[in-house]
Design a protein around this motif. Sequence first.
Motif, PDB file in Angstrom:
ATOM      1  N   LEU A  10      26.447 -27.592  29.328  1.00 42.33           N
ATOM      2  CA  LEU A  10      26.753 -27.405  30.747  1.00 42.33           C
ATOM      3  C   LEU A  10      27.852 -26.361  30.933  1.00 42.33           C
ATOM      4  O   LEU A  10      27.786 -25.537  31.853  1.00 42.33           O
ATOM      5  CB  LEU A  10      27.152 -28.736  31.366  1.00 42.33           C
ATOM      6  N   SER A  11      28.833 -26.358  30.056  1.00 37.73           N
ATOM      7  CA  SER A  11      29.889 -25.343  30.111  1.00 37.73           C
ATOM      8  C   SER A  11      29.327 -23.947  29.856  1.00 37.73           C
ATOM      9  O   SER A  11      29.734 -22.988  30.506  1.00 37.73           O
ATOM     10  CB  SER A  11      30.984 -25.648  29.091  1.00 37.73           C
ATOM     11  N   ALA A  12      28.401 -23.837  28.932  1.00 40.31           N
ATOM     12  CA  ALA A  12      27.783 -22.539  28.657  1.00 40.31           C
ATOM     13  C   ALA A  12      26.991 -22.046  29.855  1.00 40.31           C
ATOM     14  O   ALA A  12      27.035 -20.856  30.191  1.00 40.31           O
ATOM     15  CB  ALA A  12      26.879 -22.638  27.429  1.00 40.31           C
ATOM     16  N   LEU A  13      26.284 -22.941  30.527  1.00 40.21           N
ATOM     17  CA  LEU A  13      25.531 -22.571  31.721  1.00 40.21           C
ATOM     18  C   LEU A  13      26.460 -22.088  32.833  1.00 40.21           C
ATOM     19  O   LEU A  13      26.204 -21.059  33.465  1.00 40.21           O
ATOM     20  CB  LEU A  13      24.694 -23.756  32.204  1.00 40.21           C
ATOM     21  N   VAL A  14      27.544 -22.801  33.054  1.00 39.93           N
ATOM     22  CA  VAL A  14      28.518 -22.396  34.076  1.00 39.93           C
ATOM     23  C   VAL A  14      29.136 -21.052  33.716  1.00 39.93           C
ATOM     24  O   VAL A  14      29.324 -20.190  34.583  1.00 39.93           O
ATOM     25  CB  VAL A  14      29.605 -23.483  34.254  1.00 39.93           C
ATOM     26  N   PHE A  15      29.443 -20.835  32.445  1.00 40.98           N
ATOM     27  CA  PHE A  15      30.026 -19.574  32.017  1.00 40.98           C
ATOM     28  C   PHE A  15      29.072 -18.404  32.248  1.00 40.98           C
ATOM     29  O   PHE A  15      29.466 -17.359  32.778  1.00 40.98           O
ATOM     30  CB  PHE A  15      30.420 -19.654  30.536  1.00 40.98           C
ATOM     31  N   VAL A  16      27.807 -18.585  31.867  1.00 36.59           N
ATOM     32  CA  VAL A  16      26.823 -17.515  32.038  1.00 36.59           C
ATOM     33  C   VAL A  16      26.614 -17.201  33.515  1.00 36.59           C
ATOM     34  O   VAL A  16      26.567 -16.030  33.918  1.00 36.59           O
ATOM     35  CB  VAL A  16      25.500 -17.879  31.340  1.00 36.59           C
ATOM     36  N   LEU A  17      26.507 -18.225  34.343  1.00 43.07           N
ATOM     37  CA  LEU A  17      26.372 -17.996  35.781  1.00 43.07           C
ATOM     38  C   LEU A  17      27.607 -17.316  36.360  1.00 43.07           C
ATOM     39  O   LEU A  17      27.501 -16.447  37.227  1.00 43.07           O
ATOM     40  CB  LEU A  17      26.101 -19.307  36.510  1.00 43.07           C
ATOM     41  N   GLY A  18      28.777 -17.704  35.883  1.00 40.96           N
ATOM     42  CA  GLY A  18      30.003 -17.068  36.344  1.00 40.96           C
ATOM     43  C   GLY A  18      30.079 -15.600  35.974  1.00 40.96           C
ATOM     44  O   GLY A  18      30.536 -14.765  36.754  1.00 40.96           O
ATOM     45  N   VAL A  19      29.587 -15.269  34.799  1.00 40.36           N
ATOM     46  CA  VAL A  19      29.591 -13.871  34.366  1.00 40.36           C
ATOM     47  C   VAL A  19      28.567 -13.057  35.159  1.00 40.36           C
ATOM     48  O   VAL A  19      28.884 -11.990  35.692  1.00 40.36           O
ATOM     49  CB  VAL A  19      29.324 -13.762  32.848  1.00 40.36           C
ATOM     50  N   TYR A  20      27.345 -13.566  35.260  1.00 41.02           N
ATOM     51  CA  TYR A  20      26.289 -12.799  35.924  1.00 41.02           C
ATOM     52  C   TYR A  20      26.486 -12.681  37.429  1.00 41.02           C
ATOM     53  O   TYR A  20      26.186 -11.657  38.014  1.00 41.02           O
ATOM     54  CB  TYR A  20      24.911 -13.406  35.638  1.00 41.02           C
ATOM     55  N   GLU A  21      26.973 -13.733  38.065  1.00 44.93           N
ATOM     56  CA  GLU A  21      27.099 -13.704  39.519  1.00 44.93           C
ATOM     57  C   GLU A  21      28.502 -13.371  39.993  1.00 44.93           C
ATOM     58  O   GLU A  21      28.688 -13.019  41.156  1.00 44.93           O
ATOM     59  CB  GLU A  21      26.662 -15.046  40.111  1.00 44.93           C
ATOM     60  N   GLY A  22      29.503 -13.480  39.124  1.00 42.17           N
ATOM     61  CA  GLY A  22      30.868 -13.238  39.545  1.00 42.17           C
ATOM     62  C   GLY A  22      31.504 -11.992  38.966  1.00 42.17           C
ATOM     63  O   GLY A  22      32.118 -11.210  39.687  1.00 42.17           O
ATOM     64  N   VAL A  23      31.370 -11.794  37.682  1.00 40.55           N
ATOM     65  CA  VAL A  23      32.046 -10.674  37.018  1.00 40.55           C
ATOM     66  C   VAL A  23      31.173  -9.424  36.979  1.00 40.55           C
ATOM     67  O   VAL A  23      31.651  -8.315  37.238  1.00 40.55           O
ATOM     68  CB  VAL A  23      32.462 -11.094  35.580  1.00 40.55           C
ATOM     69  N   LEU A  24      29.902  -9.570  36.677  1.00 38.91           N
ATOM     70  CA  LEU A  24      28.996  -8.430  36.505  1.00 38.91           C
ATOM     71  C   LEU A  24      28.855  -7.547  37.747  1.00 38.91           C
ATOM     72  O   LEU A  24      28.694  -6.334  37.602  1.00 38.91           O
ATOM     73  CB  LEU A  24      27.633  -8.921  36.028  1.00 38.91           C
ATOM     74  N   PRO A  25      28.897  -8.070  38.969  1.00 39.88           N
ATOM     75  CA  PRO A  25      28.747  -7.183  40.130  1.00 39.88           C
ATOM     76  C   PRO A  25      29.825  -6.114  40.262  1.00 39.88           C
ATOM     77  O   PRO A  25      29.571  -5.040  40.803  1.00 39.88           O
ATOM     78  CB  PRO A  25      28.790  -8.133  41.324  1.00 39.88           C
ATOM     79  N   PHE A  26      31.025  -6.356  39.765  1.00 43.24           N
ATOM     80  CA  PHE A  26      32.086  -5.361  39.886  1.00 43.24           C
ATOM     81  C   PHE A  26      31.790  -4.092  39.083  1.00 43.24           C
ATOM     82  O   PHE A  26      31.799  -2.998  39.650  1.00 43.24           O
ATOM     83  CB  PHE A  26      33.437  -5.983  39.518  1.00 43.24           C
ATOM     84  N   PRO A  27      31.505  -4.178  37.771  1.00 47.21           N
ATOM     85  CA  PRO A  27      31.127  -2.940  37.075  1.00 47.21           C
ATOM     86  C   PRO A  27      29.756  -2.417  37.499  1.00 47.21           C
ATOM     87  O   PRO A  27      29.511  -1.209  37.435  1.00 47.21           O
ATOM     88  CB  PRO A  27      31.134  -3.318  35.599  1.00 47.21           C
ATOM     89  N   ALA A  28      28.870  -3.298  37.952  1.00 47.02           N
ATOM     90  CA  ALA A  28      27.548  -2.838  38.407  1.00 47.02           C
ATOM     91  C   ALA A  28      27.675  -1.944  39.632  1.00 47.02           C
ATOM     92  O   ALA A  28      27.002  -0.917  39.736  1.00 47.02           O
ATOM     93  CB  ALA A  28      26.656  -4.038  38.709  1.00 47.02           C
ATOM     94  N   ARG A  29      28.523  -2.318  40.562  1.00 46.79           N
ATOM     95  CA  ARG A  29      28.741  -1.475  41.749  1.00 46.79           C
ATOM     96  C   ARG A  29      29.483  -0.192  41.376  1.00 46.79           C
ATOM     97  O   ARG A  29      29.231   0.862  41.946  1.00 46.79           O
ATOM     98  CB  ARG A  29      29.536  -2.234  42.811  1.00 46.79           C
ATOM     99  N   LEU A  30      30.392  -0.292  40.434  1.00 46.60           N
ATOM    100  CA  LEU A  30      31.171   0.876  40.020  1.00 46.60           C
ATOM    101  C   LEU A  30      30.288   1.922  39.350  1.00 46.60           C
ATOM    102  O   LEU A  30      30.435   3.119  39.597  1.00 46.60           O
ATOM    103  CB  LEU A  30      32.292   0.450  39.072  1.00 46.60           C
ATOM    104  N   PHE A  31      29.346   1.493  38.508  1.00 46.12           N
ATOM    105  CA  PHE A  31      28.486   2.415  37.760  1.00 46.12           C
ATOM    106  C   PHE A  31      27.067   2.506  38.322  1.00 46.12           C
ATOM    107  O   PHE A  31      26.184   3.055  37.666  1.00 46.12           O
ATOM    108  CB  PHE A  31      28.430   2.008  36.289  1.00 46.12           C
TER     109      PHE A  31
END
Length: 77
Positions: A10-31
Amino acid sequence: MNDPKSYDALSALVFVLGVYEGVLPFPARLFDWQPLLSLTVRLSSPAWWIVSGLVVVVATVLLAQLDRAKRRRFPDA
């Protein structure tokens, strides 16, 4: 949840969702990327900032709560 591995999954699932939906959009918009799994990239400009930041905060809190619950339920694991 009868074993520590279920908390880890469950922790791994939360981490992956946090990365894909929370962290990834910032560099995705930048590049100018369009990641397939990141839904917040498709939002308009002020909304994606708010949603992505909120996802990072919620994922961090959930990970801390899951870790605390795991240590409380299985103190020796």
